[in-house]
Scaffold this active site. Structure first.
Site, PDB file in Angstrom:
ATOM      1  N   HIS A   1      41.962  40.339  31.866  1.00 14.23           N
ATOM      2  CA  HIS A   1      41.716  40.020  30.467  1.00 14.23           C
ATOM      3  C   HIS A   1      40.290  39.510  30.268  1.00 14.23           C
ATOM      4  CE1 HIS A   1      46.023  40.089  28.987  1.00 14.23           C
ATOM      5  NE2 HIS A   1      46.154  40.213  30.303  1.00 14.23           N
TER       6      HIS A   1
ATOM      7  N   ASP B   1      42.154  37.085  22.414  1.00 14.54           N
ATOM      8  CA  ASP B   1      43.050  37.938  23.188  1.00 14.54           C
ATOM      9  C   ASP B   1      44.379  38.054  22.447  1.00 14.54           C
ATOM     10  OD1 ASP B   1      44.998  38.793  25.232  1.00 14.54           O
ATOM     11  OD2 ASP B   1      43.396  38.399  26.662  1.00 14.54           O
TER      12      ASP B   1
ATOM     13  N   THR C   1      43.896  43.849  25.344  1.00 14.04           N
ATOM     14  CA  THR C   1      43.326  44.406  26.563  1.00 14.04           C
ATOM     15  C   THR C   1      44.198  45.514  27.155  1.00 14.04           C
ATOM     16  OG1 THR C   1      44.348  42.653  27.892  1.00 14.04           O
ATOM     17  CG2 THR C   1      42.092  42.277  27.105  1.00 14.04           C
TER      18      THR C   1
ATOM     19  N   ALA D   1      37.856  43.849  46.316  1.00 19.36           N
ATOM     20  CA  ALA D   1      36.815  44.854  46.516  1.00 19.36           C
ATOM     21  C   ALA D   1      35.994  45.086  45.248  1.00 19.36           C
ATOM     22  CB  ALA D   1      37.459  46.163  46.953  1.00 19.36           C
TER      23      ALA D   1
ATOM     24  N   GLN E   1      35.488  47.284  42.897  1.00 16.83           N
ATOM     25  CA  GLN E   1      36.244  48.494  42.561  1.00 16.83           C
ATOM     26  C   GLN E   1      35.417  49.566  41.867  1.00 16.83           C
ATOM     27  OE1 GLN E   1      40.505  48.434  41.730  1.00 16.83           O
ATOM     28  NE2 GLN E   1      39.997  49.047  39.634  1.00 16.83           N
TER      29      GLN E   1
ATOM     30  N   HIS F   1      48.084  50.444  40.532  1.00 12.97           N
ATOM     31  CA  HIS F   1      49.179  49.790  39.815  1.00 12.97           C
ATOM     32  C   HIS F   1      49.146  50.109  38.332  1.00 12.97           C
ATOM     33  CE1 HIS F   1      45.762  47.390  38.885  1.00 12.97           C
ATOM     34  NE2 HIS F   1      46.438  46.490  38.208  1.00 12.97           N
TER      35      HIS F   1
ATOM     36  N   TRP G   1      45.157  48.513  32.957  1.00 12.91           N
ATOM     37  CA  TRP G   1      44.326  49.306  32.053  1.00 12.91           C
ATOM     38  C   TRP G   1      42.861  49.352  32.482  1.00 12.91           C
ATOM     39  CZ3 TRP G   1      44.771  53.338  29.561  1.00 12.91           C
ATOM     40  CH2 TRP G   1      43.896  53.719  28.534  1.00 12.91           C
TER      41      TRP G   1
ATOM     42  N   GLU H   1      38.377  52.559  34.712  1.00 11.50           N
ATOM     43  CA  GLU H   1      37.350  52.683  35.747  1.00 11.50           C
ATOM     44  C   GLU H   1      37.521  53.986  36.532  1.00 11.50           C
ATOM     45  OE1 GLU H   1      37.794  48.990  37.804  1.00 11.50           O
ATOM     46  OE2 GLU H   1      37.061  47.831  36.081  1.00 11.50           O
TER      47      GLU H   1
ATOM     48  N   GLN I   1      52.143  48.399  32.586  1.00 12.71           N
ATOM     49  CA  GLN I   1      51.659  49.409  33.523  1.00 12.71           C
ATOM     50  C   GLN I   1      52.544  50.658  33.576  1.00 12.71           C
ATOM     51  OE1 GLN I   1      51.369  47.037  37.083  1.00 12.71           O
ATOM     52  NE2 GLN I   1      49.841  45.675  36.154  1.00 12.71           N
TER      53      GLN I   1
END
Length: 445
Positions: free
Chosen positions: A16, A111, A133, A335, A337, A352, A355, A360, A377
Site C-alpha cells: 500500500h 487509502d 491500491t 529482492a 523485484q 501471489h 496488484w 511490475e 489476489q
C-alpha cells in the site's frame, strides 16, 4: 496563489505504501506540498532503511500511532489486528494532526482501507480522494460483498466439492462469465458476520464519501471496470502503472538483498522462473515444501525471494525450517523485484498476484503463474489468466506435481505465445504513461 498542500495516508503495509509514495513523488515533482502520514512503525522502517529523505526531499514525512503495542508483529496472520486497530485508534489522532498543520491541507488522499481519513476530511471541509491500491476489477468486486451475502454466495466453503467451487458467480455485473466461486477474495470464505469481512464492507461503504477515486491501473487493461466505477464515484482517475522516478532504488520497509543480480547475469536469456509471494502472505511448512520440490523437479532454473517471516509454524509465526539448496535454483531474501523482472535472464514469474507484482510483471513483459493466497489476489489471478491472457492459473490445492507441470508449461510449452501477449500489454502500459497517453492525461487532470 498558495501552493496546494496534499496529505497522503496509506495503510501500513509495503504493497500500500509503495504506490502511494510513488504518487506522492510525482505530485511533489509537480510542485505540490506533500505531507505523507505513516503509522509510527512504518515511518521508522521507511526512514531507517530506505534513505527516504534523500530520495524524496520535497516530502514531509509524519507519523501517527496505530494503536498496537510496539512488539506486535503486524504481518502474516497478525495483519488482521492491524486492520481493526487502524480503523478504531487512528481517527482522533489523525484529526488532531490535520488541525495542527500550519499549512492547511488542500486535499486528503486516503487509502481505501483507511477511510477514517476520509471521514476526518469531510468533517473538516477538506476535499477527500480515495486511493484504492487494488485493480479496478477487484475494487468493483469489493463493492458487491453485501450482494454476495444476499445471494448466499458468501461464505464460500473451501472444503466443498470442486464442482461447487467451479460454479460461476452471477451477481457481480460484468463478471458473470469470469469469476468462479474459488476466484472470490479470500474474505469470502468467512462467515457473513465475521469482523474482518464486515470491516471491508464498511470500508467500501465509507469510500463512497470521497469526491473521487484514484486507481493504479490503465485504460488499455481495465477500461470496462474503470467505467463501471463511475457509477459509484463522480470522478475516477486511472493513472497507472505508477512508476518510481528511480525504480531500481525503490524505498522498502524490508531490507533489500541485491546479491542475486550477479547470479542472474550468468543465466541464459529468458531461462529463469522468478518466485515471490509478496510482503504479507505466509505459507505453511508443507506448502513451502510442495513448491520447493515442484520447482526442483521441473528442472527449470529459478530464483525464489523468501522473506524471513514467509513460513508460518504451528504457533502462528516462523522462519524457513530447513536449508534450501539446489544446483538449479537460488534463494534470496527480500529482492529488488522490479530489477529482477526487468532482467533478460528472467522468463516468467510465479506470483501471489498482489496488484503491485502484477503491474511490475506487466511492465517488464513477463508472463505469470498465478497462485493467489489472500485478499483480492484471487480476482487478480483470474483476470491475468482468463481475461488478459498473461499467465497460467494455479488457484487450487497445489502439490509438487502441479507446480512442476505448470512451471514447465509456462517456461517451455506456452513460452512463445505468452511472450507475444505480454509484450503487447507492456507496450500499452508504456504508452499509457507517456506524454499524451490516457494515464498521463488523467494524472494532469
Amino acid at each position: 496563489m498558495d501552493i496546494p498542500h496534499v496529505v497522503i495516508i496509506p495503510f501500513p503495509a509495503e504493497g500500500h505504501i509503495k504506490p502511494m509514495l510513488m504518487l506522492a513523488e510525482l505530485l511533489s515533482r509537480a510542485g505540490f506540498t506533500i505531507s505523507f502520514v505513516n503509522t509510527e512503525q512504518s515511518h521508522h522502517l521507511l526512514l531507517d532503511g530506505a534513505g527516504i529523505h534523500r530520495r524524496c526531499p520535497g516530502i514531509n514525512f509524519l507519523s501517527i500511532p496505530d494503536g498496537l503495542p510496539p512488539d506486535h508483529p503486524r504481518s502474516g496472520a497478525s495483519i488482521l489486528d492491524l486492520l481493526i486497530s487502524t480503523s478504531t485508534a487512528c481517527k482522533p489522532i489523525f484529526k488532531d494532526l490535520i488541525a495542527s498543520m500550519s499549512h492547511a491541507p488542500t486535499c486528503v488522499i486516503a487509502d481505501g482501507i483507511m477511510s477514517f481519513a476520509i471521514d476526518v476530511a469531510v468533517e473538516l471541509g477538506i476535499p477527500a480522494i480515495a486511493f484504492r491500491t487494488y485493480s479496478a476489477t477487484s475494487t468493483w468486486t469489493y463493492f458487491h460483498l453485501e450482494k454476495l451475502i444476499e445471494e448466499g454466495v458468501i461464505p464460500v466453503v473451501s472444503g466443498t466439492e470442486s464442482e461447487e467451487l467451479e460454479r460461476q458467480v452471477r451477481c457481480i455485473p460484468g463478471l458473470e462469465k469470469i469469476l468462479r466461486r474459488r476466484d472470490l477474495p479470500s474474505i469470502c470464505r468467512l462467515d457473513p458476520h465475521n469482523q474482518v469481512l464486515q470491516f471491508f464492507i464498511n470500508q467500501a461503504s465509507k469510500m463512497r464519501n470521497a469526491s473521487a477515486l484514484i486507481l493504479n491501473t490503465f485504460d488499455s487493461l481495465e477500461a470496462p471496470f474503470i467505467s463501471r466505477l463511475h457509477s459509484i464515484f463522480p470522478t475516477v482517475y486511472a493513472i497507472g502503472p505508477l512508476r518510481s522516478p528511480a525504480p531500481h532504488d525503490s524505498p522498502s520497509l524490508l531490507q533489500i538483498d541485491r546479491s542475486c543480480i550477479q547470479w542472474l547475469d550468468s543465466q541464459p536469456s529468458r531461462s529463469v522462473l522468478y518466485v515471490s509471494f509478496g510482503s504479507i502472505a505466509v505459507l505453511t511448512r508443507d506448502e513451502l515444501l510442495e513448491f520447493w520440490h515442484g520447482l526442483v523437479n521441473s528442472e527449470i532454473p529459478f530464483l525464489w525471494a523468501i522473506r524471513p517471516d514467509l513460513v508460518r509454524d504451528d504457533n502462528g509465526s516462523g522462519t524457513v525450517p530447513f536449508d534450501l539448496k539446489t544446483e538449479r535454483g537460488r534463494t534470496v531474501g527480500w529482492a529488488p523485484q522490479e530489477e529482477i523482472l526487468a532482467h533478460d535472464a528472467v522468463g516468467g514469474f510465479l506470483t501471489h498476484c498482489g496488484w503491485n507484482s502484477i503491474l511490475e510483471s506487466v511492465w517488464a513483459g513477463k508472463p505469470m503463474i498465478c497462485r493467489p493466497l489472500v485478499a483480492e489476489q484471487q480476482v487478480n489471478g483470474r483476470c491475468v489468466s482468463e481475461v488478459w491472457g498473461l499467465g497460467l492459473d494455479m488457484n487450487c490445492l497445489c502439490d509438487r506435481s502441479i507446480v512442476e507441470k505448470v512451471a514447465r508449461a509456462l517456461m517451455e510449452g506456452e513460452k512463445e505465445r505468452m511472450l507475444r501477449s505480454t509484450a503487447e500489454i507492456a507496450r500499452y502500459a508504456r504508452d499509457s504513461i507517456s506524454e499524451g497517453g490516457a494515464s498521463y492525461k488523467n494524472f494532469n487532470k
